[in-house]
Design an enzyme around this catalytic site. Structure first.
Site, PDB file in Angstrom:
ATOM      1  N   CYS A 127       3.335 -49.535  -4.901  1.00 46.47           N
ATOM      2  CA  CYS A 127       2.896 -48.290  -4.246  1.00 46.47           C
ATOM      3  C   CYS A 127       1.867 -47.525  -5.071  1.00 46.47           C
ATOM      4  CB  CYS A 127       4.099 -47.387  -4.014  1.00 46.47           C
ATOM      5  SG  CYS A 127       4.923 -46.941  -5.552  1.00 46.47           S
TER       6      CYS A 127
HETATM    7  C1  LIG Z   1       7.761 -51.525  -5.993  1.00 41.05           C
HETATM    8  S1  LIG Z   1       8.290 -52.953  -6.817  1.00 41.05           S
HETATM    9  C2  LIG Z   1       9.541 -53.530  -5.720  1.00 41.05           C
HETATM   10  C3  LIG Z   1      10.881 -53.640  -6.370  1.00 41.05           C
HETATM   11  C4  LIG Z   1      11.985 -54.198  -5.499  1.00 41.05           C
HETATM   12  N1  LIG Z   1      12.067 -53.591  -4.200  1.00 41.05           N
HETATM   13  C5  LIG Z   1      13.350 -54.184  -6.168  1.00 41.05           C
HETATM   14  O1  LIG Z   1      14.319 -54.214  -5.474  1.00 41.05           O
HETATM   15  O2  LIG Z   1      13.453 -54.155  -7.401  1.00 41.05           O
HETATM   16  C6  LIG Z   1       6.982 -54.068  -6.518  1.00 41.05           C
HETATM   17  C7  LIG Z   1       7.197 -55.441  -7.135  1.00 41.05           C
HETATM   18  O3  LIG Z   1       6.128 -56.301  -6.714  1.00 41.05           O
HETATM   19  C8  LIG Z   1       5.919 -57.234  -7.739  1.00 41.05           C
HETATM   20  N2  LIG Z   1       4.623 -57.897  -7.533  1.00 41.05           N
HETATM   21  C9  LIG Z   1       3.384 -57.423  -7.855  1.00 41.05           C
HETATM   22  N3  LIG Z   1       2.436 -58.328  -7.512  1.00 41.05           N
HETATM   23  C10 LIG Z   1       3.086 -59.381  -6.945  1.00 41.05           C
HETATM   24  C11 LIG Z   1       2.646 -60.625  -6.404  1.00 41.05           C
HETATM   25  N4  LIG Z   1       1.359 -60.953  -6.377  1.00 41.05           N
HETATM   26  N5  LIG Z   1       3.582 -61.473  -5.916  1.00 41.05           N
HETATM   27  C12 LIG Z   1       4.907 -61.149  -5.940  1.00 41.05           C
HETATM   28  N6  LIG Z   1       5.378 -59.979  -6.460  1.00 41.05           N
HETATM   29  C13 LIG Z   1       4.482 -59.110  -6.953  1.00 41.05           C
HETATM   30  C14 LIG Z   1       6.009 -56.398  -9.008  1.00 41.05           C
HETATM   31  O4  LIG Z   1       6.249 -57.197 -10.142  1.00 41.05           O
HETATM   32  C15 LIG Z   1       7.172 -55.454  -8.658  1.00 41.05           C
HETATM   33  O5  LIG Z   1       8.386 -55.950  -9.132  1.00 41.05           O
END
Ligand SMILES: C[S@@+](CC[C@H](N)C(=O)[O-])C[C@H]1O[C@@H](n2cnc3c(N)ncnc32)[C@H](O)[C@@H]1O
EC number: 2.1.1.37
Length: 295
Positions: A78
Site C-alpha cells: 500500500c
Molecule cells: C501489505 S503486505 C501483505 C501482508 C499479508 N496480508 C499478511 O498477512 O502478512 C504486502 C506483501 O507483499 C509482498 N510482495 C511485494 N512484492 C511482491 C511480489 N512481487 N510478489 C509477491 N509478494 C510480493 C511483500 O513482501 C509483503 O509481504
C-alpha cells in the site's frame, strides 16, 4: 497437502494472516497456495503451516499451472496509496506507484483463475479516485472496517469482496491497558525526556527524539494506538506511557494488536517481527469476513 478440493490462493501472503483467519473462521480443510517474496515472512509461514505451497513472485504466477482456485486473497503493498505529508506536501503516486501497481497483478490473476470468492484489502487513506478505480475493476464497492473494533489499534481498511458479509464486527471495547505486558525488558524503555499532554489525551506525551511527529507520539493506555506499520528505520515502533515512563511496544504486544496468536512470529529478529506484523492483517477482522463463507 490434505485431500480437499477447496483451494485458496493468497497473493502478497506475508506471514499468512489469511491462513490464520481461515482457521479462526472455522475453515480448516483447504489447500493453501501463497505468493510472497520476503524470506522472513515465508519462514514464519512455513514454521506455522508447513503444508503451504510457496509460489514466489506474483509476476510468475499463471493460472494454468494451478488447480482450480475457489478463493483468492490479497492485500497488495500500500506504500504508494497511503497518503503521506512531507514538508506540507501530500505525496501519493496512487496505483501507478512501483509498489501499489501490484494491484494489477491481483486483477490479472483474478481474471485468469476466476475463483468463486475473492477478498482484496487495502488502506482506507487512499484517495477516492484510487478507491473508485479498484471498485470498478473488481466490480463491487468496498466494506470499510476499522480494526479498532476487535483490538486496541486504529487500522482503517477497505475490503472488496463477494463473500456475503452481514455487518461490522462487534466492538470488543479493548484498550491498550488490556493488551500490554507488565514488565517488558529494559531495551523497550526510553531514557529520553518527554512533554506530558494530559491524563485523558489519546497521545499522552510527545517524546524528545529526532524524526517525524508520528514517531514522537506516546499513546495513553486508556485508549487505542495508531496504525501499526512496517518499520522503515529506528524508533518506528508505537509507544505507550506505562507507570509514567515511555516505552516502545514489544513484538508480543504487536501480535496482540493484530489478534495474531502469541509467539506466532517468534524465531526471527524483533525488527522482522515488527515489520511483518505492521504489514499484516488483523486476524479477527478477516475471520469476520471469511465467516460469510461458512454461513
Ligand atoms: C501489505 S503486505 C501483505 C501482508 C499479508 N496480508 C499478511 O498477512 O502478512 C504486502 C506483501 O507483499 C509482498 N510482495 C511485494 N512484492 C511482491 C511480489 N512481487 N510478489 C509477491 N509478494 C510480493 C511483500 O513482501 C509483503 O509481504
Amino acid at each position: 497437502m490434505t485431500k480437499t478440493h477447496f483451494n485458496v490462493l493468497s497473493l502478497f501472503d506475508g506471514m499468512s494472516c489469511g491462513q490464520l483467519a481461515l482457521h479462526k473462521a472455522g475453515i480448516t480443510n483447504f489447500n493453501y497456495f501463497a505468493s510472497e517474496i520476503d524470506k522472513y515472512a515465508m519462514r514464519i509461514t512455513q514454521s506455522n503451516y508447513p503444508n503451504t505451497v510457496q509460489l514466489g513472485n506474483v509476476h510468475n504466477i499463471k493460472a494454468n499451472d494451478l488447480p482450480h482456485i475457489n478463493l483468492l486473497l490479497g492485500g497488495s503493498p500500500c506504500q504508494n496509496l497511503s497518503q503521506t505529508t512531507i514538508n506540507n506536501i501530500k505525496h501519493n503516486q496512487g496505483l501507478q506507484g512501483d509498489k501499489s501497481r501490484l494491484f494489477y497483478e491481483y486483477l490479472r490473476i483474478l481474471n485468469e483463475t476466476k475463483p468463486k470468492y475473492f477478498l482484496f484489502e487495502n488502506v482506507a487513506s487512499m484517495t477516492n479516485a484510487n478507491r473508485d478505480v479498484i471498485s470498478q475493476a473488481l466490480e463491487c464497492e468496498p466494506i470499510r472496517i476499522n480494526s479498532n473494533l476487535t483490538t486496541a489499534q486504529d487500522r482503517d481498511r477497505y475490503y472488496w469482496t463477494n463473500i456475503p458479509v452481514a455487518a461490522q464486527p462487534i466492538d470488543k471495547g479493548i484498550v491498550l491497558a488490556d493488551i500490554v505486558e507488565q514488565n517488558p525488558a529494559s531495551k523497550y524503555w526510553y531514557a529520553q525526556s518527554f512533554d506530558y499532554l494530559g491524563d485523558n489525551e489519546k497521545v499522552q506525551a510527545t517524546l524528545h527524539i529526532k524524526g517525524h511527529d508520528i514517531l514522537k507520539r506516546v499513546y495513553n493506555l486508556k485508549g487505542k494506538c495508531g496504525t501499526l506499520t512496517c518499520l522503515k528505520g529506528g524508533n518506528h515502533q508505537k509507544k505507550v506511557l506505562q507507570d509514567g515512563k515511555p516505552r516502545k511496544l514489544t513484538p508480543l504486544e504487536y501480535e496482540r494488536l493484530q489478534n495474531v496468536p502469541e509467539g506466532y512470529t517468534s524465531g526471527v529478529s524483533d525488527t522482522q517481527r515488527y515489520n511483518m506484523l505492521g504489514n499484516g492483517w488483523t486476524i479477527d477482522v478477516i475471520a469476520h469476513i471469511l465467516q460469510g463463507l461458512v454461513k
